[in-house]
Design a protein around this motif. Structure first.
Motif, PDB file in Angstrom:
ATOM      1  N   GLY A 129       0.781  -1.224   0.000  1.00 36.46           N
ATOM      2  CA  GLY A 129       0.000   0.000   0.000  1.00 36.46           C
ATOM      3  C   GLY A 129       0.813   1.275   0.000  1.00 36.46           C
ATOM      4  N   LYS A 130       2.147   1.161  -0.011  1.00 37.30           N
ATOM      5  CA  LYS A 130       2.999   2.350   0.018  1.00 37.30           C
ATOM      6  C   LYS A 130       4.067   2.208  -1.063  1.00 37.30           C
ATOM      7  CE  LYS A 130       2.274   3.138   4.970  1.00 37.30           C
ATOM      8  NZ  LYS A 130       2.919   3.314   6.297  1.00 37.30           N
ATOM      9  N   PRO A 131       3.736   2.551  -2.305  1.00 36.65           N
ATOM     10  CA  PRO A 131       4.670   2.320  -3.414  1.00 36.65           C
ATOM     11  C   PRO A 131       5.961   3.122  -3.319  1.00 36.65           C
ATOM     12  CG  PRO A 131       2.806   3.659  -4.124  1.00 36.65           C
ATOM     13  CD  PRO A 131       2.459   3.149  -2.765  1.00 36.65           C
ATOM     14  N   GLY A 132       5.978   4.178  -2.518  1.00 41.50           N
ATOM     15  CA  GLY A 132       7.184   4.979  -2.386  1.00 41.50           C
ATOM     16  C   GLY A 132       8.058   4.588  -1.216  1.00 41.50           C
ATOM     17  N   GLU A 133       7.744   3.473  -0.548  1.00 40.64           N
ATOM     18  CA  GLU A 133       8.534   3.039   0.598  1.00 40.64           C
ATOM     19  C   GLU A 133       8.997   1.593   0.394  1.00 40.64           C
ATOM     20  OE1 GLU A 133       6.737   3.623   4.413  1.00 40.64           O
ATOM     21  OE2 GLU A 133       5.782   5.504   3.823  1.00 40.64           O
ATOM     22  N   VAL A 134      10.151   1.277   0.965  1.00 42.13           N
ATOM     23  CA  VAL A 134      10.650  -0.095   0.991  1.00 42.13           C
ATOM     24  C   VAL A 134      11.181  -0.393   2.378  1.00 42.13           C
ATOM     25  CG1 VAL A 134      11.230  -0.120  -1.465  1.00 42.13           C
ATOM     26  CG2 VAL A 134      12.982   0.535   0.216  1.00 42.13           C
ATOM     27  N   GLN A 135      11.312  -1.659   2.681  1.00 44.28           N
ATOM     28  CA  GLN A 135      11.931  -2.129   3.918  1.00 44.28           C
ATOM     29  C   GLN A 135      13.159  -2.944   3.571  1.00 44.28           C
ATOM     30  OE1 GLN A 135       8.989  -4.406   6.021  1.00 44.28           O
ATOM     31  NE2 GLN A 135       8.548  -2.759   7.436  1.00 44.28           N
ATOM     32  N   LEU A 136      14.253  -2.693   4.244  1.00 44.14           N
ATOM     33  CA  LEU A 136      15.444  -3.508   4.056  1.00 44.14           C
ATOM     34  C   LEU A 136      15.191  -4.886   4.647  1.00 44.14           C
ATOM     35  CD1 LEU A 136      18.187  -0.890   5.013  1.00 44.14           C
ATOM     36  CD2 LEU A 136      17.238  -1.394   2.757  1.00 44.14           C
ATOM     37  N   VAL A 137      15.631  -5.941   3.953  1.00 42.14           N
ATOM     38  CA  VAL A 137      15.322  -7.298   4.394  1.00 42.14           C
ATOM     39  C   VAL A 137      16.173  -7.742   5.572  1.00 42.14           C
ATOM     40  CG1 VAL A 137      14.485  -8.052   2.136  1.00 42.14           C
ATOM     41  CG2 VAL A 137      16.911  -8.320   2.709  1.00 42.14           C
ATOM     42  N   ARG A 138      17.340  -7.093   5.755  1.00 38.57           N
ATOM     43  CA  ARG A 138      18.227  -7.472   6.846  1.00 38.57           C
ATOM     44  C   ARG A 138      18.969  -6.238   7.335  1.00 38.57           C
ATOM     45  NH1 ARG A 138      21.497 -12.507   4.494  1.00 38.57           N
ATOM     46  NH2 ARG A 138      23.157 -10.991   4.805  1.00 38.57           N
ATOM     47  N   PRO A 139      19.568  -6.315   8.523  1.00 43.40           N
ATOM     48  CA  PRO A 139      20.346  -5.172   9.008  1.00 43.40           C
ATOM     49  C   PRO A 139      21.452  -4.740   8.054  1.00 43.40           C
ATOM     50  CG  PRO A 139      19.929  -6.684  10.816  1.00 43.40           C
ATOM     51  CD  PRO A 139      19.430  -7.359   9.567  1.00 43.40           C
ATOM     52  N   ASP A 140      21.988  -5.654   7.245  1.00 41.28           N
ATOM     53  CA  ASP A 140      23.039  -5.292   6.289  1.00 41.28           C
ATOM     54  C   ASP A 140      22.471  -5.138   4.882  1.00 41.28           C
ATOM     55  OD1 ASP A 140      22.425  -7.954   6.030  1.00 41.28           O
ATOM     56  OD2 ASP A 140      24.486  -8.647   5.809  1.00 41.28           O
ATOM     57  N   GLY A 141      21.199  -4.735   4.797  1.00 40.21           N
ATOM     58  CA  GLY A 141      20.527  -4.648   3.507  1.00 40.21           C
ATOM     59  C   GLY A 141      20.840  -3.416   2.690  1.00 40.21           C
ATOM     60  N   GLN A 142      21.693  -2.527   3.181  1.00 42.39           N
ATOM     61  CA  GLN A 142      22.200  -1.406   2.392  1.00 42.39           C
ATOM     62  C   GLN A 142      23.714  -1.532   2.312  1.00 42.39           C
ATOM     63  OE1 GLN A 142      20.975   2.915   2.822  1.00 42.39           O
ATOM     64  NE2 GLN A 142      22.997   3.016   3.773  1.00 42.39           N
ATOM     65  N   VAL A 143      24.237  -1.559   1.093  1.00 38.85           N
ATOM     66  CA  VAL A 143      25.669  -1.741   0.882  1.00 38.85           C
ATOM     67  C   VAL A 143      26.149  -0.660  -0.076  1.00 38.85           C
ATOM     68  CG1 VAL A 143      27.476  -3.355   0.177  1.00 38.85           C
ATOM     69  CG2 VAL A 143      25.349  -4.234   1.168  1.00 38.85           C
ATOM     70  N   ALA A 144      27.306  -0.080   0.197  1.00 36.11           N
ATOM     71  CA  ALA A 144      27.869   0.922  -0.697  1.00 36.11           C
ATOM     72  C   ALA A 144      28.095   0.316  -2.080  1.00 36.11           C
ATOM     73  CB  ALA A 144      29.175   1.465  -0.119  1.00 36.11           C
TER      74      ALA A 144
END
Length: 281
Positions: A129-144
């Motif tokens: 219901g929120k096309p402009g939002e996402v959730q990272l699947v894990r604590p390390d889900g953002q990587v440079a």
């Protein structure tokens, strides 16, 4: 890549209403170092993430403590807005601009790092219901982001969706060792379990005066034509990161003690050849 119109920008007040839904474990431990993660770690992230997004952070706002419950010591929770550069994996598409929460380590001075303009790879899931939002699947889900990481992620994502992709390994079925006609000769076959009963087996061959040889078979007919598994492939990941440390006793019930001991040795040989599953590196 399928692109959707940019979603309306989410205000910080709106973010505060969503903090609980983004709290642990769907938070991030940012990595700004140029060295990328190991193959095993990248593969585990790609497999876990319905969305793999290449993006550049356009705005990063540190949330005050009262709006960031459960943040680990030495971290700050950011409300991040990012411009999507590409959707590497995802069947439903993604908005051109997205927002998410991330818990990021403080810098060496104990201050929140500067994240604006940082290019990142996001391993995430959509928010219903929120096309402009996402959730990272894990604590390390953002990587440079880096060129090497980008190439690795794209290769894994392509391999995962292939019809003949290596299946998940859920356990070990039966094992059997057949001695040869010469002393020190023999063949061990170990049948692995998968979610959809796809056949996977290991074969270890012993010949007098030679090093043991092992191979994997992905068909009903057990053969040793594939040879050893190449490191840093999806099949290697499935085996190295799923096989238990030892053969279960239930797999050895059809064998006598001597043959069972050899089967255990052969299985250990395969694990040593595969090497460690370094999902934390």
């Amino acid at each position: 890549m399928k692109r959707f119109p940019a979603a309306a920008a989410l205000s910080l007040a709106a973010c505060a209403l969503s903090v609980e839904s983004y709290a642990q474990p769907f938070v991030n431990q940012s990595e700004t170092a140029p060295v990328g993660p190991s193959y095993a770690r990248t593969a585990s992230l790609v497999i876990a993430a319905p969305l793999v997004i290449d993006a550049t952070i356009s705005r990063a706002t540190v949330l005050p403590p009262e709006r960031a419950p459960g943040v680990n010591p030495g971290h700050a929770r950011f409300y991040i807005e990012a411009n999507v550069l590409g959707l590497i994996r995802g069947s439903s598409g993604v908005a051109a601009e997205i927002a998410y929460l991330a818990d990021v380590p403080l810098d060496s001075r104990g201050k929140p790092p500067k994240l604006k303009r940082l290019r990142v790879m996001l391993f995430a899931r959509p928010v219903p219901g929120k096309p402009g939002e996402v959730q990272l699947v894990r604590p390390d889900g953002q990587v440079a982001w880096s060129p090497a990481l980008d190439a690795q992620v794209r290769a894994i994502a392509a391999e995962v969706v292939r019809p003949d992709a290596a299946p998940s390994i859920t356990g070990i079925g039966s094992a059997i060792h057949v001695p040869g006609s010469l002393v020190g000769e023999g063949e061990t076959t170990i049948f692995l379990q998968t979610p959809d009963q796809q056949p996977v087996s290991l074969t270890i061959i012993r010949r007098p005066g030679q090093q043991r040889q092992w191979s994997v078979s992905l068909s009903e007919v057990v053969t040793n034509t594939m040879g050893p598994v190449r490191p840093n492939t999806l099949l290697w990941y499935r085996l190295a990161c799923s096989l238990p440390e030892a053969l279960p006793q239930s797999s050895l019930e059809s064998m006598g003690p001597a043959d069972a001991a050899i089967a255990r040795e052969d299985y250990r040989f395969v694990l040593d050849q595969l090497g460690p599953c370094d999902t934390d590196a």
